[in-house]
Design a protein around this motif. Structure first.
Motif, PDB file in Angstrom:
ATOM      1  N   ILE A  68      42.575  35.602  48.231  1.00  0.00           N
ATOM      2  CA  ILE A  68      43.081  36.497  47.185  1.00  0.00           C
ATOM      3  C   ILE A  68      41.925  36.880  46.276  1.00  0.00           C
ATOM      4  O   ILE A  68      41.719  38.052  45.955  1.00  0.00           O
ATOM      5  CB  ILE A  68      44.207  35.801  46.391  1.00  0.00           C
ATOM      6  CG1 ILE A  68      45.433  35.642  47.283  1.00  0.00           C
ATOM      7  CG2 ILE A  68      44.568  36.613  45.162  1.00  0.00           C
ATOM      8  CD1 ILE A  68      46.584  34.965  46.636  1.00  0.00           C
ATOM      9  N   ILE A  69      41.131  35.871  45.889  1.00  0.00           N
ATOM     10  CA  ILE A  69      40.049  36.143  44.943  1.00  0.00           C
ATOM     11  C   ILE A  69      38.946  36.965  45.596  1.00  0.00           C
ATOM     12  O   ILE A  69      38.409  37.890  44.994  1.00  0.00           O
ATOM     13  CB  ILE A  69      39.494  34.814  44.384  1.00  0.00           C
ATOM     14  CG1 ILE A  69      40.552  34.171  43.502  1.00  0.00           C
ATOM     15  CG2 ILE A  69      38.215  35.022  43.619  1.00  0.00           C
ATOM     16  CD1 ILE A  69      40.251  32.762  43.116  1.00  0.00           C
ATOM     17  N   ASN A  70      38.633  36.666  46.849  1.00  0.00           N
ATOM     18  CA  ASN A  70      37.484  37.328  47.459  1.00  0.00           C
ATOM     19  C   ASN A  70      37.810  38.619  48.184  1.00  0.00           C
ATOM     20  O   ASN A  70      36.920  39.447  48.377  1.00  0.00           O
ATOM     21  CB  ASN A  70      36.810  36.377  48.455  1.00  0.00           C
ATOM     22  CG  ASN A  70      35.995  35.344  47.749  1.00  0.00           C
ATOM     23  OD1 ASN A  70      35.244  35.661  46.848  1.00  0.00           O
ATOM     24  ND2 ASN A  70      36.166  34.100  48.131  1.00  0.00           N
ATOM     25  N   LEU A  71      39.048  38.765  48.617  1.00  0.00           N
ATOM     26  CA  LEU A  71      39.365  39.958  49.412  1.00  0.00           C
ATOM     27  C   LEU A  71      40.330  40.892  48.696  1.00  0.00           C
ATOM     28  O   LEU A  71      40.062  42.072  48.542  1.00  0.00           O
ATOM     29  CB  LEU A  71      39.969  39.546  50.750  1.00  0.00           C
ATOM     30  CG  LEU A  71      39.077  38.776  51.711  1.00  0.00           C
ATOM     31  CD1 LEU A  71      39.868  38.362  52.935  1.00  0.00           C
ATOM     32  CD2 LEU A  71      37.898  39.609  52.124  1.00  0.00           C
ATOM     33  N   LEU A  72      41.447  40.344  48.260  1.00  0.00           N
ATOM     34  CA  LEU A  72      42.507  41.237  47.789  1.00  0.00           C
ATOM     35  C   LEU A  72      42.215  41.800  46.409  1.00  0.00           C
ATOM     36  O   LEU A  72      42.412  42.989  46.163  1.00  0.00           O
ATOM     37  CB  LEU A  72      43.851  40.498  47.795  1.00  0.00           C
ATOM     38  CG  LEU A  72      44.343  40.143  49.196  1.00  0.00           C
ATOM     39  CD1 LEU A  72      45.689  39.466  49.145  1.00  0.00           C
ATOM     40  CD2 LEU A  72      44.452  41.400  50.035  1.00  0.00           C
ATOM     41  N   VAL A  73      41.725  40.939  45.503  1.00  0.00           N
ATOM     42  CA  VAL A  73      41.495  41.407  44.135  1.00  0.00           C
ATOM     43  C   VAL A  73      40.406  42.488  44.077  1.00  0.00           C
ATOM     44  O   VAL A  73      40.642  43.556  43.524  1.00  0.00           O
ATOM     45  CB  VAL A  73      41.195  40.203  43.210  1.00  0.00           C
ATOM     46  CG1 VAL A  73      40.702  40.671  41.870  1.00  0.00           C
ATOM     47  CG2 VAL A  73      42.427  39.349  43.048  1.00  0.00           C
ATOM     48  N   PRO A  74      39.208  42.258  44.680  1.00  0.00           N
ATOM     49  CA  PRO A  74      38.193  43.325  44.621  1.00  0.00           C
ATOM     50  C   PRO A  74      38.672  44.613  45.267  1.00  0.00           C
ATOM     51  O   PRO A  74      38.423  45.705  44.754  1.00  0.00           O
ATOM     52  CB  PRO A  74      37.010  42.746  45.400  1.00  0.00           C
ATOM     53  CG  PRO A  74      37.244  41.314  45.472  1.00  0.00           C
ATOM     54  CD  PRO A  74      38.708  41.082  45.402  1.00  0.00           C
ATOM     55  N   SER A  75      39.376  44.468  46.383  1.00  0.00           N
ATOM     56  CA  SER A  75      39.869  45.643  47.079  1.00  0.00           C
ATOM     57  C   SER A  75      40.857  46.416  46.197  1.00  0.00           C
ATOM     58  O   SER A  75      40.790  47.653  46.107  1.00  0.00           O
ATOM     59  CB  SER A  75      40.541  45.178  48.366  1.00  0.00           C
ATOM     60  OG  SER A  75      40.995  46.241  49.078  1.00  0.00           O
TER      61      SER A  75
END
Ligand SMILES: *[C@@H]1O[C@H](CO)[C@@H](O)[C@H](O)[C@H]1NC(C)=O
Ligand SMILES: *[C@@H]1O[C@H](CO)[C@@H](O)[C@H](O)[C@H]1NC(C)=O
Ligand SMILES: *[C@@H]1O[C@H](CO)[C@@H](O)[C@H](O)[C@H]1NC(C)=O
Ligand SMILES: *[C@@H]1O[C@H](CO)[C@@H](O)[C@H](O)[C@H]1NC(C)=O
Length: 446
Positions: free
Chosen positions: A251-258
């Motif tokens: 979630i922190i590394n993929l979904l949030v930045p995206s």
């Protein structure tokens, strides 16, 4: 040297014979009268050790009952590409050896002993799903109680095949199976049972798993179907181990930045369409998103098409769409300001309701333009088109000719049209984005 052999052989023979005779007479009780002086006398167990090649039963029609339990102590790796689960287990086996019994009162109160496992018959229990050779360390020992109950624990690193479904990654749950079965013995010779209840196994495993790694143990279930291979029937116990991925890393590394990038992309529609910066801004975002995807590619499962890949592709296509939209609007504005073509009548009448200030398809960019403090000479204000519409209406006959209108009016009409298009496409974009992201989230939650 040579002379000693017959003597030693004779002693051994005598001992074995006497022990066997004694066993037959006294239901295999071990003579432990000498235990208190020199520790355990190996000779007393020699008869048992000599029999280790054979299944320890007095009547070969009676199957040996082996009770199984295990403790899952670590989930080391889940490989979606090879469909393998690597875990660490402590397997506990309990069975009875009728040739070992002694009276604890005679044997200075000894109730149980540890015996090196290589001296005992061991049941050949293995895990059917295991795709690795058994790497059991040598030199393990087993507990032997005075009633002949043997308890043997062995640590196992198990690489087992598991049907992994990564569609819901990173919110996925997996259900892996450990099937304990005998390699050789059919139901006539070996029956399997449970040493502990399943909830006890689950509880101890939960307490023992110290690794706060990626996977969390949800629960363990069991089933006990018999397995038939040809005409042989094998007893087996299946444990279903349900594990869940901890998604916070993803979630922190993929979904949030995206999500941030896509939100910025949506917000960039509020940059004035006339300014030169909108298209470069979107191109930079697209580039940034590509770099982000390249960097984070390692975190994604190597095989299959998880929903998150679809989500990324969706975000990317939304960005491309918004860039295309910007290119289109920029082109429209360019044409409108340099050489405006005559406006078709239908388009003009379509535009009229929008240009009247009362009921307007509200044009977001214009409002924003005001906020940005752009000069009204640069952009047509919200009031201007209204006046324009009123001005044009009486002279509709002139419109037919297409040349009656002044060039400034035409330019303003076209600019107005571009803004309406921009607002409309922005709305469509938002609608598409909301619905697709909503769909992805709904899919993730099921
Ligand atoms: C047990 O072994 C001792 C010698 O170690 C022997 O004296 C004794 O008679 C044996 N007892 C039985 C019941 O065989
Ligand atoms: C062995 O066990 C079977 C079944 O329990 C029984 O029918 C048979 O009589 C036993 N044989 C001996 C020698 O005790
Ligand atoms: C195995 O478990 C069954 C039932 O739980 C029990 O009756 C039996 O004595 C156990 N056998 C061994 C060898 O532990
Ligand atoms: C795991 O799968 C087995 C059979 O495929 C099923 O019986 C069991 O309920 C499943 N367990 C969970 C927790 O989904």
């Amino acid at each position: 040297m040579e002379g000693r052999w017959p003597a030693r052989g004779g002693v051994l023979l005598c001992l074995t014979v006497s022990l066997l005779l004694q066993g037959r007479g006294d239901s295999f009780t071990i003579n432990c009268s000498g235990f208190d002086q020199h520790g355990v006398d190996p000779a007393a167990f020699q008869a048992v050790f000599d029999r280790k090649a054979f299944r320890p039963v007095t009547n070969y029609s009676v199957p040996t009952r082996v009770n199984i339990s295990f403790t899952l102590s670590a989930i080391l790796e889940v490989d979606a590409q090879l469909q393998l689960l690597t875990s660490f287990l402590w397997m506990d086996l309990v069975w009875d050896n009728p040739f070992i019994t002694w009276n604890p009162e005679e044997c200075v109160g000894i109730n149980k002993l540890t015996v090196s496992a290589e001296n005992l018959w061991l049941p050949d229990i293995f895990i059917v799903e295991s795709m690795d050779v058994d790497q059991t360390p040598s030199g393990l020992t087993a507990y032997v109680s005075s009633e002949g109950r043997i308890k043997y624990d062995k640590p196992m690193r198990v690489t087992s095949i598991c049907n992994l479904d990564i569609f819901y990654f990173p919110f996925d749950q997996q259900n892996c199976t450990f099937t304990f079965s005998s390699f050789l013995y059919t139901v006539d010779s070996m029956l399997l049972g449970m040493d502990k209840e399943v909830w006890e196994i689950t509880d101890t495993s939960r307490n023992v798993i110290r690794t706060q790694g990626e996977w969390e143990l949800l629960g363990i279930n069991k089933a006990t179907p018999k397995m038939s291979v040809g005409s042989n029937l094998y007893d087996q116990i299946m444990f279903y181990v349900a594990i869940r991925r901890r998604p916070s890393l993803y979630i922190i590394n993929l979904l949030v930045p995206s999500s941030f990038l896509i939100a910025i992309d949506a917000l960039s529609f509020y940059l004035p369409a006339e300014s030169e910066s909108r298209a470069p801004f979107k191109i930079t975002l697209l580039l940034g998103y590509n770099v982000f995807l390249l960097m984070m590619n390692d975190l994604l499962p190597a095989s299959g098409t998880p929903l998150i890949s679809v989500y990324f592709a969706l975000c990317l296509s939304l960005m491309v769409l918004s860039l295309l939209e910007t290119v289109f609007i920029t082109y429209l504005l360019h044409v409108a300001t340099t050489q405006p073509p005559p406006m078709p009548r239908w388009l003009h009448s379509l535009l009229l309701p929008c240009t009247s200030p009362g009921r307007c398809c509200p044009t977001a960019p214009q409002k924003e333009n005001e906020g940005l403090g752009l000069t009204p000479t640069h952009l047509p204000g919200p009031k201007e088109p209204g006046e324009l519409g009123k001005e044009v209406r009486p002279g509709e006959t002139e419109l037919d000719g297409g040349s009656g209108r002044t060039k400034t009016q035409l330019v303003e009409l076209w600019v107005q049209f571009s803004h309406v298009m921009d607002a409309l496409l922005f709305r469509l974009y938002l609608l598409f984005m909301a619905s697709s992201i909503f769909t992805v989230i709904v899919l993730w939650n099921t």
